[in-house]
Scaffold this motif. Sequence first.
Motif, PDB file in Angstrom:
ATOM      1  N   GLN A 160       5.299  17.283   5.559  1.00  0.00           N
ATOM      2  CA  GLN A 160       5.122  15.857   5.728  1.00  0.00           C
ATOM      3  C   GLN A 160       3.639  15.440   4.992  1.00  0.00           C
ATOM      4  OE1 GLN A 160       5.600  14.643   9.706  1.00  0.00           O
ATOM      5  NE2 GLN A 160       4.289  12.652   9.490  1.00  0.00           N
ATOM      6  N   LEU A 161       3.779  14.414   4.423  1.00  0.00           N
ATOM      7  CA  LEU A 161       2.603  13.842   3.802  1.00  0.00           C
ATOM      8  C   LEU A 161       2.343  12.407   4.174  1.00  0.00           C
ATOM      9  CD1 LEU A 161       3.655  14.772   0.206  1.00  0.00           C
ATOM     10  CD2 LEU A 161       2.175  15.983   1.577  1.00  0.00           C
ATOM     11  N   ASP A 162       1.247  12.324   4.587  1.00  0.00           N
ATOM     12  CA  ASP A 162       0.861  10.920   4.967  1.00  0.00           C
ATOM     13  C   ASP A 162       0.728   9.835   3.715  1.00  0.00           C
ATOM     14  OD1 ASP A 162       0.882  11.494   7.794  1.00  0.00           O
ATOM     15  OD2 ASP A 162      -1.131  12.258   7.802  1.00  0.00           O
ATOM     16  N   THR A 163       1.111   8.717   3.851  1.00  0.00           N
ATOM     17  CA  THR A 163       1.153   7.833   2.688  1.00  0.00           C
ATOM     18  C   THR A 163       0.330   6.597   3.314  1.00  0.00           C
ATOM     19  OG1 THR A 163       3.481   7.048   3.135  1.00  0.00           O
ATOM     20  CG2 THR A 163       3.226   8.885   1.579  1.00  0.00           C
ATOM     21  N   ALA A 164      -0.011   5.963   2.401  1.00  0.00           N
ATOM     22  CA  ALA A 164      -0.565   4.501   2.386  1.00  0.00           C
ATOM     23  C   ALA A 164       0.404   3.734   3.442  1.00  0.00           C
ATOM     24  CB  ALA A 164      -1.061   3.881   1.254  1.00  0.00           C
ATOM     25  N   HIS A 165      -0.302   2.812   4.028  1.00  0.00           N
ATOM     26  CA  HIS A 165       0.593   1.681   4.723  1.00  0.00           C
ATOM     27  C   HIS A 165       1.044   0.725   3.861  1.00  0.00           C
ATOM     28  CE1 HIS A 165       1.837  -0.160   8.352  1.00  0.00           C
ATOM     29  NE2 HIS A 165       1.286  -1.575   7.752  1.00  0.00           N
ATOM     30  N   ILE A 166       2.192   0.361   3.952  1.00  0.00           N
ATOM     31  CA  ILE A 166       2.893  -0.486   2.954  1.00  0.00           C
ATOM     32  C   ILE A 166       3.392  -1.881   4.045  1.00  0.00           C
ATOM     33  CG2 ILE A 166       4.299  -1.436   1.184  1.00  0.00           C
ATOM     34  CD1 ILE A 166       4.555   1.823   0.524  1.00  0.00           C
ATOM     35  N   GLN A 167       2.736  -2.951   3.723  1.00  0.00           N
ATOM     36  CA  GLN A 167       3.024  -4.371   4.319  1.00  0.00           C
ATOM     37  C   GLN A 167       3.394  -5.108   3.509  1.00  0.00           C
ATOM     38  OE1 GLN A 167       0.254  -4.522   7.490  1.00  0.00           O
ATOM     39  NE2 GLN A 167       0.947  -6.851   7.877  1.00  0.00           N
ATOM     40  N   SER A 168       4.405  -6.342   3.796  1.00  0.00           N
ATOM     41  CA  SER A 168       4.411  -7.557   3.128  1.00  0.00           C
ATOM     42  C   SER A 168       5.029  -8.395   3.763  1.00  0.00           C
ATOM     43  CB  SER A 168       5.626  -7.024   2.034  1.00  0.00           C
ATOM     44  OG  SER A 168       5.587  -8.315   1.213  1.00  0.00           O
ATOM     45  N   THR A 169       5.021  -9.822   3.832  1.00  0.00           N
ATOM     46  CA  THR A 169       5.520 -10.811   4.248  1.00  0.00           C
ATOM     47  C   THR A 169       6.919 -11.564   3.494  1.00  0.00           C
ATOM     48  OG1 THR A 169       4.097 -12.482   3.336  1.00  0.00           O
ATOM     49  CG2 THR A 169       3.548 -11.763   5.475  1.00  0.00           C
ATOM     50  N   ALA A 170       6.937 -10.757   2.390  1.00  0.00           N
ATOM     51  CA  ALA A 170       8.309 -11.146   1.493  1.00  0.00           C
ATOM     52  C   ALA A 170       9.583 -10.465   1.944  1.00  0.00           C
ATOM     53  CB  ALA A 170       8.009 -10.727   0.079  1.00  0.00           C
ATOM     54  N   GLY A 171      10.700 -10.685   1.602  1.00  0.00           N
ATOM     55  CA  GLY A 171      11.893 -10.180   1.979  1.00  0.00           C
ATOM     56  C   GLY A 171      11.898  -8.761   1.389  1.00  0.00           C
ATOM     57  N   ASP A 178      14.000  17.406  -1.564  1.00  0.00           N
ATOM     58  CA  ASP A 178      14.324  16.286  -1.079  1.00  0.00           C
ATOM     59  C   ASP A 178      13.397  15.613  -0.312  1.00  0.00           C
ATOM     60  OD1 ASP A 178      17.126  17.401  -1.090  1.00  0.00           O
ATOM     61  OD2 ASP A 178      16.803  18.763   0.689  1.00  0.00           O
ATOM     62  N   VAL A 179      13.783  14.130  -0.376  1.00  0.00           N
ATOM     63  CA  VAL A 179      12.511  13.302   0.292  1.00  0.00           C
ATOM     64  C   VAL A 179      13.233  12.730   1.421  1.00  0.00           C
ATOM     65  CG1 VAL A 179      11.379  11.299  -0.231  1.00  0.00           C
ATOM     66  CG2 VAL A 179      11.728  12.731  -2.031  1.00  0.00           C
ATOM     67  N   ARG A 180      12.472  12.428   2.658  1.00  0.00           N
ATOM     68  CA  ARG A 180      12.621  12.077   3.922  1.00  0.00           C
ATOM     69  C   ARG A 180      11.848  10.714   4.071  1.00  0.00           C
ATOM     70  NH1 ARG A 180      12.362  15.242   9.484  1.00  0.00           N
ATOM     71  NH2 ARG A 180      10.479  15.217   8.566  1.00  0.00           N
ATOM     72  N   LEU A 181      12.350   9.704   4.238  1.00  0.00           N
ATOM     73  CA  LEU A 181      11.637   8.334   4.627  1.00  0.00           C
ATOM     74  C   LEU A 181      11.688   8.093   6.022  1.00  0.00           C
ATOM     75  CD1 LEU A 181      12.705   6.275   1.666  1.00  0.00           C
ATOM     76  CD2 LEU A 181      10.550   7.458   1.720  1.00  0.00           C
ATOM     77  N   ASP A 182      10.787   7.659   6.638  1.00  0.00           N
ATOM     78  CA  ASP A 182      10.557   7.222   8.032  1.00  0.00           C
ATOM     79  C   ASP A 182      10.062   5.654   8.035  1.00  0.00           C
ATOM     80  OD1 ASP A 182      10.827   6.998  10.701  1.00  0.00           O
ATOM     81  OD2 ASP A 182       8.983   8.271  11.051  1.00  0.00           O
ATOM     82  N   VAL A 183      10.945   4.762   8.002  1.00  0.00           N
ATOM     83  CA  VAL A 183      10.507   3.566   8.032  1.00  0.00           C
ATOM     84  C   VAL A 183      10.575   2.678   9.349  1.00  0.00           C
ATOM     85  CG1 VAL A 183      11.133   1.185   6.831  1.00  0.00           C
ATOM     86  CG2 VAL A 183      11.170   3.469   5.421  1.00  0.00           C
ATOM     87  N   THR A 184       9.740   2.004   9.915  1.00  0.00           N
ATOM     88  CA  THR A 184       9.916   1.188  11.065  1.00  0.00           C
ATOM     89  C   THR A 184       9.218  -0.212  10.862  1.00  0.00           C
ATOM     90  OG1 THR A 184       9.416   3.262  11.941  1.00  0.00           O
ATOM     91  CG2 THR A 184       9.078   1.211  13.466  1.00  0.00           C
ATOM     92  N   ALA A 185      10.116  -1.304  11.352  1.00  0.00           N
ATOM     93  CA  ALA A 185       9.554  -2.435  11.400  1.00  0.00           C
ATOM     94  C   ALA A 185       8.698  -2.930  12.575  1.00  0.00           C
ATOM     95  CB  ALA A 185      10.805  -3.645  11.363  1.00  0.00           C
ATOM     96  N   GLN A 186       7.593  -3.616  12.374  1.00  0.00           N
ATOM     97  CA  GLN A 186       6.704  -3.892  13.438  1.00  0.00           C
ATOM     98  C   GLN A 186       7.203  -4.601  14.664  1.00  0.00           C
ATOM     99  OE1 GLN A 186       3.580  -6.131  11.516  1.00  0.00           O
ATOM    100  NE2 GLN A 186       2.032  -4.297  11.387  1.00  0.00           N
ATOM    101  N   ASP A 187       8.252  -5.730  14.273  1.00  0.00           N
ATOM    102  CA  ASP A 187       9.065  -6.162  15.479  1.00  0.00           C
ATOM    103  C   ASP A 187      10.186  -5.266  16.033  1.00  0.00           C
ATOM    104  OD1 ASP A 187      10.802  -6.613  13.230  1.00  0.00           O
ATOM    105  OD2 ASP A 187      10.723  -8.539  13.477  1.00  0.00           O
ATOM    106  N   GLY A 188      10.352  -4.264  15.321  1.00  0.00           N
ATOM    107  CA  GLY A 188      11.658  -3.173  15.952  1.00  0.00           C
ATOM    108  C   GLY A 188      13.144  -3.709  15.608  1.00  0.00           C
ATOM    109  N   THR A 189      13.024  -4.592  14.467  1.00  0.00           N
ATOM    110  CA  THR A 189      14.485  -5.055  13.771  1.00  0.00           C
ATOM    111  C   THR A 189      14.623  -3.839  12.894  1.00  0.00           C
ATOM    112  OG1 THR A 189      13.203  -6.276  12.074  1.00  0.00           O
ATOM    113  CG2 THR A 189      13.973  -7.562  13.999  1.00  0.00           C
TER     114      THR A 189
END
Length: 110
Positions: A44-55, A81-92
Amino acid sequence: MPASSVVAFLLGCLLAVPGVGMLAAGGTLGVAQIRDRDASGFVQLDTAHIQSTAGAVTQGTLDMIIDSGTPQWLVDHLATDVRLDVTAQDGTAVFVGVAETAAVDAYLTR
């Protein structure tokens, strides 16, 4: 002492030096394999937080940094192999796509 014994001793010493280096490298990789992997076998590598209001959010090239002393044949044969763990702030629900830049641009301009 016969000359053949001296030659055999010197040859053994010359072969032992790289052997000790390989033993140390193998031991280091073995410890990293055991210590740094999670229960699923990923490092596991910690990456930078990526955030956007765009689509859509795009991230530039992801580079794997390899020591310059690593032989190219080893780099060419690494299975990664790369595993991505992506979570929306509002849970959608979140769609994640991985593609070349041209394919992403074509998809987003539809």
